[in-house]
Design a protein around this motif. Sequence first.
Motif, short mmCIF file in Angstrom:
data_model
loop_
_atom_site.label_atom_id
_atom_site.label_comp_id
_atom_site.label_asym_id
_atom_site.label_seq_id
_atom_site.Cartn_x
_atom_site.Cartn_y
_atom_site.Cartn_z
N VAL A 1 167.80 -68.60 -26.41
CA VAL A 1 166.97 -69.81 -26.37
C VAL A 1 166.07 -69.78 -25.14
CG1 VAL A 1 166.98 -72.33 -26.15
CG2 VAL A 1 168.65 -71.19 -27.64
N LEU A 2 164.80 -70.03 -25.37
CA LEU A 2 163.80 -70.14 -24.30
C LEU A 2 163.65 -71.63 -23.97
CD1 LEU A 2 161.56 -69.03 -22.46
CD2 LEU A 2 160.05 -69.03 -24.46
N LYS B 1 155.99 -64.02 -25.80
CA LYS B 1 155.26 -62.83 -26.25
C LYS B 1 155.91 -61.53 -25.76
CE LYS B 1 150.63 -64.78 -26.90
NZ LYS B 1 149.21 -64.71 -26.49
N SER B 2 156.63 -61.61 -24.66
CA SER B 2 157.17 -60.40 -24.06
C SER B 2 158.58 -60.05 -24.54
CB SER B 2 157.18 -60.52 -22.53
OG SER B 2 158.06 -61.55 -22.11
N GLN B 3 159.30 -61.03 -25.07
CA GLN B 3 160.65 -60.75 -25.57
C GLN B 3 160.98 -61.69 -26.73
OE1 GLN B 3 163.88 -62.00 -22.75
NE2 GLN B 3 162.16 -62.35 -21.35
N GLN B 4 162.01 -61.35 -27.47
CA GLN B 4 162.34 -62.09 -28.68
C GLN B 4 163.35 -63.19 -28.40
OE1 GLN B 4 163.54 -59.61 -31.93
NE2 GLN B 4 163.97 -61.32 -33.30
N SER C 1 148.20 -65.30 -34.14
CA SER C 1 148.03 -64.47 -35.34
C SER C 1 149.28 -63.69 -35.70
CB SER C 1 146.86 -63.49 -35.15
OG SER C 1 147.08 -62.66 -34.01
N ASP C 2 150.15 -63.47 -34.71
CA ASP C 2 151.42 -62.78 -34.95
C ASP C 2 152.43 -63.80 -35.49
OD1 ASP C 2 153.88 -61.49 -34.87
OD2 ASP C 2 153.46 -60.46 -32.99
N LYS C 3 152.78 -63.69 -36.77
CA LYS C 3 153.66 -64.68 -37.39
C LYS C 3 155.05 -64.69 -36.79
CE LYS C 3 150.53 -66.25 -40.06
NZ LYS C 3 149.95 -67.58 -39.72
N THR C 4 155.48 -63.57 -36.24
CA THR C 4 156.78 -63.53 -35.57
C THR C 4 156.79 -64.48 -34.38
OG1 THR C 4 157.07 -61.21 -36.20
CG2 THR C 4 158.48 -62.05 -34.44
#
Length: 230
Positions: free
Chosen positions: A110-111, A148-151, A177-180
Motif C-alpha cells: 500500500v502506498l 511509477k517506479s514500483q508496483q 496512458s499506462d493502464k497498469t
Amino acid sequence: MLIHFIVKDSGIGIAPQNVSHLFDAFTQEDSSTTRNFGGTGLGLTISRRLCKLMGGDISVVSTQHLGSEFTASVKVNKKIVIADSFNSIQTSILDSKNSANHPSLIGLKVLVAEDNEINKLVITAMLEKKGVVIHLVDNGFECIQAHKSQQFDLILMDIHMPIMDGIEASKMIRNDSDKTIANIPIIALTANVMENDIAYYLSVGMNAHVAKPTKASELYRIIEQCLKTA
C-alpha cells in the motif's frame, strides 16, 4: 514542578475570532491555510491532549499579521512520558473491537500519501498490524513518482497536501496512458465527510472514502472492498 516551553513566530498570526477554536479537532484558521501549508487541523488538538496527560496545558497569544506565541507546560514529576501519552491517544483511535484476521491484507503493498506525521503513525500502526507492507510519501507529486517506479496494490490518498494535493494526484494517475498505473484502486483519506465532498472524490477517479479520525475496522473493510472490485 512545571516546565514551560515557549514558541514564537512572526508569521501571519491568527484572527481574534478564531483563537478560541484553534484547539478544536480538524479546525484551521481558514480553508486556504490547509492548501498552502498542509496539515489536517489535528496537531494542536493532540498537543493539548499530550500536555494535559502530562499534567500541564498549552495556550496561545496571537496578533494577526504579526505572529503568535504558544506556551506549553508539563509536570516533570509525573510518571508519564510522551510515548505512553501518544499510545493512549492512538489506542483510542484504533478500533479495539475488531478481531478479524483479514488474511487478504497480509503482504498487500500500500502506498500512503499523507503529510501529517501523527496520521502517518496511526495509519502505519493499523496496517502493519495486519501484515500490510507500507510505503509513505508526503504529497501527491511524490505519490505519482513512487507509483511509477514500483508496483503497489492500492493507494491511500490524503486530500490536503502541500506541493500537489490528493485531487490533482488522483486525476493524473487516472489519465496516465499506462493502464497498469491508471487503474490502481485509490481510497481518499480525509476529514471531509459531506456527501458532496465524497461524490467529488469519486468523480475524479477515487474508488472509495475513509473518514478521519480513521477507525481500523472501517479502513480494513474499505480496502478489502476495493480489492474485490478492482
